[in-house]
Design a protein around this motif. Structure first.
Motif, PDB file in Angstrom:
ATOM      1  N   PRO A  61       2.452   1.854   0.178  1.00 48.25           N
ATOM      2  CA  PRO A  61       3.041   2.475  -1.009  1.00 48.25           C
ATOM      3  C   PRO A  61       4.575   2.523  -0.993  1.00 48.25           C
ATOM      4  O   PRO A  61       5.199   2.457  -2.042  1.00 48.25           O
ATOM      5  N   ARG A  62       5.185   2.601   0.174  1.00 46.09           N
ATOM      6  CA  ARG A  62       6.657   2.670   0.255  1.00 46.09           C
ATOM      7  C   ARG A  62       7.311   1.295   0.330  1.00 46.09           C
ATOM      8  O   ARG A  62       8.389   1.093  -0.212  1.00 46.09           O
ATOM      9  N   ARG A  63       6.682   0.367   1.035  1.00 45.74           N
ATOM     10  CA  ARG A  63       7.306  -0.920   1.306  1.00 45.74           C
ATOM     11  C   ARG A  63       6.796  -2.053   0.419  1.00 45.74           C
ATOM     12  O   ARG A  63       7.323  -3.147   0.466  1.00 45.74           O
ATOM     13  N   GLY A  64       5.741  -1.825  -0.327  1.00 43.90           N
ATOM     14  CA  GLY A  64       5.084  -2.916  -1.049  1.00 43.90           C
ATOM     15  C   GLY A  64       4.027  -3.507  -0.138  1.00 43.90           C
ATOM     16  O   GLY A  64       2.840  -3.443  -0.407  1.00 43.90           O
ATOM     17  N   GLN A  65       4.488  -4.056   0.965  1.00 44.53           N
ATOM     18  CA  GLN A  65       3.592  -4.523   2.015  1.00 44.53           C
ATOM     19  C   GLN A  65       4.174  -4.083   3.352  1.00 44.53           C
ATOM     20  O   GLN A  65       5.392  -4.093   3.551  1.00 44.53           O
TER      21      GLN A  65
END
Length: 140
Positions: free
Chosen positions: A70-74
């Motif tokens: 959720p924070r990094r995309g992946q």
């Protein structure tokens, strides 16, 4: 027919691989376009991280994939098969992460490490990252 047309541009077949030329004219393979991990706004090559991880004495072989975050995309995930001299443990996981910190930029560090006994492979011996990603989706 449409899919075949989509891989041609200016009469050149686009393989789906990413590479670059260095100043001496050598071509350096980065990875497959569908394997590139987009984490915190950076494009990260699994091939590069795997090459670094495989230098660690505990790592027999590995595969690097992206998992939803959720924070990094992946987030970067390393799936690792250990050499016979090592056993999976939290201490070893931390040791590998600390070792990676000395070798590469922080945005390339695996956030998740999974120790396994074998990696899924094709008949020709290539690691099937797609199968690892599918297994990760089933675990969610």
């Amino acid at each position: 027919e449409e899919k075949t047309k989509s891989v041609f541009e200016n009469n050149k077949y686009l393989t789906g691989d990413t590479a670059y030329y260095d100043e001496d004219g050598y071509i350096w393979f980065i990875g497959r376009n569908d394997d590139v991990i987009k984490s915190s706004g950076y494009r990260v090559s699994p091939f590069e991280i795997e090459s670094i991880l495989q230098q660690h004495p505990a790592v027999l072989e590995c595969a690097v994939t992206g998992v939803p975050d959720p924070r990094r995309g992946q987030a970067i995930k390393a799936t690792i098969v250990l050499t016979k001299l090592y056993e999976a443990s939290e201490q070893l996981r931390i040791s590998i992460l600390d070792w990676m910190k000395e070798k590469t930029a922080s945005y390339k560090h695996p956030r998740i490490i999974e120790f396994v006994t074998s990696l899924p492979k094709t008949i020709s011996g290539k690691i099937r990252r797609v199968e690892i990603r599918e297994n990760d989706q089933k675990k969610e």
